[in-house]
Design an enzyme around this catalytic site. Structure first.
Site: not given
Length: 451
Positions: A326, A387
């Site tokens: 991320h 996700d």
């Protein structure tokens, strides 16, 4: 010259000058993508809405730490733990918190939930004219159109007073689930040649219950399924002002446009595969792994295939393990941690192949850092982002992949509206960053002398 030939020839003219030497960006200290050299975001504003913490800077070096996400200063884990321990849905409470900056009392929560339920309806003709008569093959594009279309059904669409924008925000938050669900049903009917099934909304349902009710042919769902979708909505509702769609809201709002234009712009941002489409990429990658790895529990086989993916020799050739890593979080993404716990419960409840697939997700999470270290020769800390598990959760709920990003929008509109209200109340300048022209002067050539 036909149109195709014209486009082929002239696209080259646009592509060729775009190659600007990298040294030029360094020369003028350009923050490409509004990011600093170390990958951190350029500070362009202050907010009290969302706080994303994923690392500590020590002498300009990133030190990985467990991720933390706060809504209006309150840790997301504390919010989730509380509403789950009390056996109630949390999304409506989070909407209230994001919009008004504080947690609602029991009475305020009940009143606000009723308000959301009561604002789900639209004026006569909207659903037929805006949704059913102009279906789209892409639901996010349709959602943007539906948002702009709402302008025509608002008696006071342009006024940017806080009270009026708050009214518009509550209405859009309440109506987004049906906009998505009915756009999906219209798409199934007119593009997939399937039966048109429209379930009336239930004002007494939570957002998660109402959405599952609208998209399923039978309108039925289990309590655990509704709880899982509610959790996903809570975790996706806000992620700071710097994410692409929230920043879009700030930029467009600073121009003093109307609410529907600002939110439609955010929808367009979220549609992008680099932003809201990430969960679809993860799902596609895992499906590819499932097709090419015989034993999903075989560590050696899974590791070998992950290395092929990183080498660009498998899946889409991108060299990326989607869902791992991320821009801000390092050691962990708190949203992924919470979603994984609930996903595990549902997978164990379903059992069989679903539980085996959940085991594969865990193995990919465990082995990705090792694959990265062996292929890239880098010991960088890598953890799954939200996700990574969200697509698996949606698939367990029987939700088709074309709805993954629209569900993201159903959740994130809460944060978008909070950021719009914040920009209107605190912002005083239109966003106006600079671009340096590096082409220089060129002579004008008369028409007759041009090649």
């Amino acid at each position: 010259m036909n149109e195709a030939q014209f486009l082929d020839d002239h696209a080259v003219l646009i592509e060729t000058p775009q190659v600007i030497d990298a040294s030029e960006y360094q020369k003028y200290s350009v923050k490409r993508g509004l990011r600093n050299e170390d990958g951190t975001g350029v500070l362009v504003g202050l907010t009290e809405i969302g706080d994303v913490h994923g690392y500590i800077l020590d002498e300009n070096e990133k030190i990985p730490v467990e991720g933390r996400l706060r809504y209006r200063g309150i840790n997301i884990k504390d919010i989730v733990d509380n509403f789950q321990s009390e056996g109630r849905f949390g999304f409506e409470e989070v909407i209230y918190l994001l919009l008004f900056g504080r947690l609602p009392s029991r009475t305020q929560h009940e009143d606000f939930t009723k308000l959301i339920g009561g604002r789900r309806t639209m004026p006569p003709g909207y659903w037929e004219d805006i949704i059913l008569r102009s279906p789209s093959p892409d639901i996010m594009n349709k959602l943007g159109m539906a948002t702009l279309g709402t302008y025509s059904y608002d008696d006071n669409p342009e006024e940017n007073s806080i009270r009026n924008v708050l009214r518009q925000s509550i209405e859009l938050i309440a109506r987004f689930p049906a906009m998505v669900a009915y756009s999906y049903q219209a798409k199934r009917r007119f593009y997939n040649n399937e039966s048109l099934i429209i379930h009336a909304q239930n004002p007494g349902f939570s957002t998660a219950e109402n959405f599952l009710h609208m998209i399923r042919p039978t309108g039925e769902y289990t309590p655990l399924e509704a709880e899982l979708l509610d959790l996903a909505l809570v975790l996706h509702a806000e992620h700071g002002g710097g994410n692409n769609s929230a920043f879009t809201v700030h930029v467009v709002t600073s121009a003093y446009t109307d609410t529907y234009s600002a939110i439609a712009a955010a929808v367009g941002s979220l549609k992008g595969s680099r932003h809201g489409g990430a969960s679809n990429r993860v799902r596609e990658m895992v499906n590819n792994i499932k097709d090419n790895v015989q034993d999903w529990s075989n560590r050696k086989e899974v590791l070998g295939y992950l290395k092929k993916i990183l080498q660009g020799k498998a899946h889409d050739g991108s060299g990326l393990i989607y869902g791992m890593g991320h821009a801000i979080y390092t050691a962990s993404d708190p949203r992924a941690v919470l979603l994984k716990e609930k996903a595990k419960s549902l997978a164990e409840n379903v059992g069989g192949r679903i539980q085996e697939e959940y085991g594969l997700y865990e193995l990919i999470q465990e082995l990705s850092p090792k694959a990265f270290a062996e292929v890239k020769h880098n010991e960088k800390v890598i953890s799954p982002n939200v996700d990574f598990y969200s697509g698996f959760v949606y698939s367990m709920l029987g939700i088709p992949e074309e709805l993954f990003t629209p569900i993201f929008a159903v959740s994130r509109i809460a944060g978008w509206c909070a950021h719009r209200l914040e920009e209107l109340s605190l912002g005083s300048r239109i966003y106006r960053p600079a671009y340096k022209n590096v082409l220089g002067a060129r002579p004008f050539i008369p028409m007759g002398e041009r090649e």
